[in-house]
Motif scaffolding. Sequence first.
Motif, PDB file in Angstrom:
ATOM      1  N   ARG A  49      62.847  66.388  34.325  1.00  0.00           N
ATOM      2  CA  ARG A  49      61.988  67.444  34.868  1.00  0.00           C
ATOM      3  C   ARG A  49      61.132  68.085  33.787  1.00  0.00           C
ATOM      4  NH1 ARG A  49      65.743  71.322  37.366  1.00  0.00           N
ATOM      5  NH2 ARG A  49      63.912  72.644  37.438  1.00  0.00           N
ATOM      6  N   ILE A  50      61.658  68.170  32.577  1.00  0.00           N
ATOM      7  CA  ILE A  50      60.874  68.689  31.457  1.00  0.00           C
ATOM      8  C   ILE A  50      59.667  67.786  31.232  1.00  0.00           C
ATOM      9  CG2 ILE A  50      60.839  69.016  28.946  1.00  0.00           C
ATOM     10  CD1 ILE A  50      63.810  69.887  29.180  1.00  0.00           C
ATOM     11  N   ASP A  51      59.913  66.487  31.169  1.00  0.00           N
ATOM     12  CA  ASP A  51      58.826  65.529  30.959  1.00  0.00           C
ATOM     13  C   ASP A  51      57.802  65.587  32.083  1.00  0.00           C
ATOM     14  OD1 ASP A  51      60.112  64.733  28.647  1.00  0.00           O
ATOM     15  OD2 ASP A  51      61.047  62.975  29.574  1.00  0.00           O
ATOM     16  N   GLU A  52      58.278  65.733  33.312  1.00  0.00           N
ATOM     17  CA  GLU A  52      57.372  65.810  34.450  1.00  0.00           C
ATOM     18  C   GLU A  52      56.480  67.049  34.350  1.00  0.00           C
ATOM     19  OE1 GLU A  52      57.465  66.051  39.330  1.00  0.00           O
ATOM     20  OE2 GLU A  52      59.335  66.086  38.218  1.00  0.00           O
ATOM     21  N   ALA A  53      57.076  68.187  34.068  1.00  0.00           N
ATOM     22  CA  ALA A  53      56.317  69.439  34.001  1.00  0.00           C
ATOM     23  C   ALA A  53      55.303  69.428  32.862  1.00  0.00           C
ATOM     24  CB  ALA A  53      57.260  70.625  33.854  1.00  0.00           C
ATOM     25  N   THR A  54      55.636  68.794  31.747  1.00  0.00           N
ATOM     26  CA  THR A  54      54.703  68.757  30.620  1.00  0.00           C
ATOM     27  C   THR A  54      53.482  67.915  30.929  1.00  0.00           C
ATOM     28  OG1 THR A  54      55.905  66.943  29.562  1.00  0.00           O
ATOM     29  CG2 THR A  54      56.450  69.177  28.852  1.00  0.00           C
ATOM     30  N   GLY A  55      53.576  67.041  31.918  1.00  0.00           N
ATOM     31  CA  GLY A  55      52.429  66.229  32.293  1.00  0.00           C
ATOM     32  C   GLY A  55      51.505  66.886  33.301  1.00  0.00           C
ATOM     33  N   TRP A  56      51.883  68.014  33.839  1.00  0.00           N
ATOM     34  CA  TRP A  56      51.070  68.666  34.873  1.00  0.00           C
ATOM     35  C   TRP A  56      49.847  69.379  34.326  1.00  0.00           C
ATOM     36  CZ3 TRP A  56      55.445  71.363  38.132  1.00  0.00           C
ATOM     37  CH2 TRP A  56      56.160  70.380  38.822  1.00  0.00           C
ATOM     38  N   VAL A  57      49.956  69.946  33.140  1.00  0.00           N
ATOM     39  CA  VAL A  57      48.848  70.696  32.542  1.00  0.00           C
ATOM     40  C   VAL A  57      48.781  70.383  31.056  1.00  0.00           C
ATOM     41  CG1 VAL A  57      48.952  72.607  34.219  1.00  0.00           C
ATOM     42  CG2 VAL A  57      50.311  72.736  32.140  1.00  0.00           C
ATOM     43  N   SER A  58      47.737  70.853  30.401  1.00  0.00           N
ATOM     44  CA  SER A  58      47.606  70.616  28.963  1.00  0.00           C
ATOM     45  C   SER A  58      48.687  71.397  28.211  1.00  0.00           C
ATOM     46  CB  SER A  58      46.224  71.069  28.484  1.00  0.00           C
ATOM     47  OG  SER A  58      46.128  72.478  28.501  1.00  0.00           O
ATOM     48  N   PRO A  59      49.008  70.970  27.002  1.00  0.00           N
ATOM     49  CA  PRO A  59      50.013  71.702  26.215  1.00  0.00           C
ATOM     50  C   PRO A  59      49.630  73.165  25.981  1.00  0.00           C
ATOM     51  CG  PRO A  59      49.585  69.567  25.225  1.00  0.00           C
ATOM     52  CD  PRO A  59      48.582  69.741  26.325  1.00  0.00           C
ATOM     53  N   GLU A  60      48.346  73.420  25.809  1.00  0.00           N
ATOM     54  CA  GLU A  60      47.887  74.789  25.598  1.00  0.00           C
ATOM     55  C   GLU A  60      48.118  75.641  26.839  1.00  0.00           C
ATOM     56  OE1 GLU A  60      45.906  72.079  25.152  1.00  0.00           O
ATOM     57  OE2 GLU A  60      45.829  71.980  22.961  1.00  0.00           O
ATOM     58  N   ALA A  61      47.807  75.089  28.002  1.00  0.00           N
ATOM     59  CA  ALA A  61      48.004  75.811  29.259  1.00  0.00           C
ATOM     60  C   ALA A  61      49.493  76.048  29.508  1.00  0.00           C
ATOM     61  CB  ALA A  61      47.383  75.043  30.427  1.00  0.00           C
ATOM     62  N   LEU A  62      50.315  75.050  29.220  1.00  0.00           N
ATOM     63  CA  LEU A  62      51.758  75.205  29.398  1.00  0.00           C
ATOM     64  C   LEU A  62      52.294  76.299  28.477  1.00  0.00           C
ATOM     65  CD1 LEU A  62      54.335  74.241  30.802  1.00  0.00           C
ATOM     66  CD2 LEU A  62      54.584  72.542  28.979  1.00  0.00           C
ATOM     67  N   SER A  63      51.836  76.323  27.241  1.00  0.00           N
ATOM     68  CA  SER A  63      52.255  77.350  26.298  1.00  0.00           C
ATOM     69  C   SER A  63      51.883  78.744  26.798  1.00  0.00           C
ATOM     70  CB  SER A  63      51.615  77.094  24.931  1.00  0.00           C
ATOM     71  OG  SER A  63      51.958  78.105  24.024  1.00  0.00           O
ATOM     72  N   PHE A  64      50.672  78.888  27.306  1.00  0.00           N
ATOM     73  CA  PHE A  64      50.241  80.172  27.850  1.00  0.00           C
ATOM     74  C   PHE A  64      51.111  80.564  29.039  1.00  0.00           C
ATOM     75  CE2 PHE A  64      47.846  82.588  30.983  1.00  0.00           C
ATOM     76  CZ  PHE A  64      47.487  83.698  30.236  1.00  0.00           C
ATOM     77  N   GLY A  65      51.399  79.621  29.928  1.00  0.00           N
ATOM     78  CA  GLY A  65      52.214  79.895  31.101  1.00  0.00           C
ATOM     79  C   GLY A  65      53.637  80.288  30.744  1.00  0.00           C
ATOM     80  N   VAL A  66      54.220  79.613  29.766  1.00  0.00           N
ATOM     81  CA  VAL A  66      55.580  79.935  29.322  1.00  0.00           C
ATOM     82  C   VAL A  66      55.593  81.329  28.698  1.00  0.00           C
ATOM     83  CG1 VAL A  66      57.391  79.335  27.658  1.00  0.00           C
ATOM     84  CG2 VAL A  66      56.341  77.553  29.070  1.00  0.00           C
ATOM     85  N   ASN A  67      54.575  81.653  27.904  1.00  0.00           N
ATOM     86  CA  ASN A  67      54.483  82.981  27.308  1.00  0.00           C
ATOM     87  C   ASN A  67      54.373  84.053  28.389  1.00  0.00           C
ATOM     88  OD1 ASN A  67      54.067  84.797  24.981  1.00  0.00           O
ATOM     89  ND2 ASN A  67      52.073  85.090  25.930  1.00  0.00           N
ATOM     90  N   GLU A  68      53.546  83.828  29.390  1.00  0.00           N
ATOM     91  CA  GLU A  68      53.391  84.795  30.478  1.00  0.00           C
ATOM     92  C   GLU A  68      54.699  84.961  31.250  1.00  0.00           C
ATOM     93  OE1 GLU A  68      51.452  87.622  32.764  1.00  0.00           O
ATOM     94  OE2 GLU A  68      50.812  86.685  30.898  1.00  0.00           O
ATOM     95  N   LEU A  69      55.390  83.853  31.494  1.00  0.00           N
ATOM     96  CA  LEU A  69      56.677  83.916  32.182  1.00  0.00           C
ATOM     97  C   LEU A  69      57.693  84.716  31.370  1.00  0.00           C
ATOM     98  CD1 LEU A  69      58.560  83.057  34.489  1.00  0.00           C
ATOM     99  CD2 LEU A  69      58.950  80.920  33.254  1.00  0.00           C
ATOM    100  N   ALA A  70      57.732  84.496  30.060  1.00  0.00           N
ATOM    101  CA  ALA A  70      58.651  85.233  29.199  1.00  0.00           C
ATOM    102  C   ALA A  70      58.351  86.730  29.236  1.00  0.00           C
ATOM    103  CB  ALA A  70      58.570  84.714  27.761  1.00  0.00           C
TER     104      ALA A  70
END
Length: 98
Positions: A49-70
């Motif tokens: 599931r980690i691998d799947e989620a990392t393919g949904w958006v760019s690494p930069e977008a994922l980083s921003f989303g994880v930061n916002e979630l935190a």
Amino acid sequence: MFARIRESWNRSRAARRTERKAGGEPRSHNLFEAAAAYVSACAEDDQDRIDEATGWVSPEALSFGVNELACRAVIALARERDESPRDVARSLLGLPAT
């Protein structure tokens, strides 16, 4: 040079990945869906599931989303515990209170 081209191609391909809606129409994942899926998969130690989620958006977008979630999680816990966000964040990381 080829590594950069390959990385750029992989990001572009990942950005175009879509799922199907109930009616069969394609639906793209947004960065918050990706962040929620990524963080929950990390918490459950589910590498697929980690691998799947990392393919949904760019690494930069994922980083921003994880930061916002935190940030949102720390704020919610701080309100629930009636503590400051700083104290909650430090507590979650096992750091002494300041």
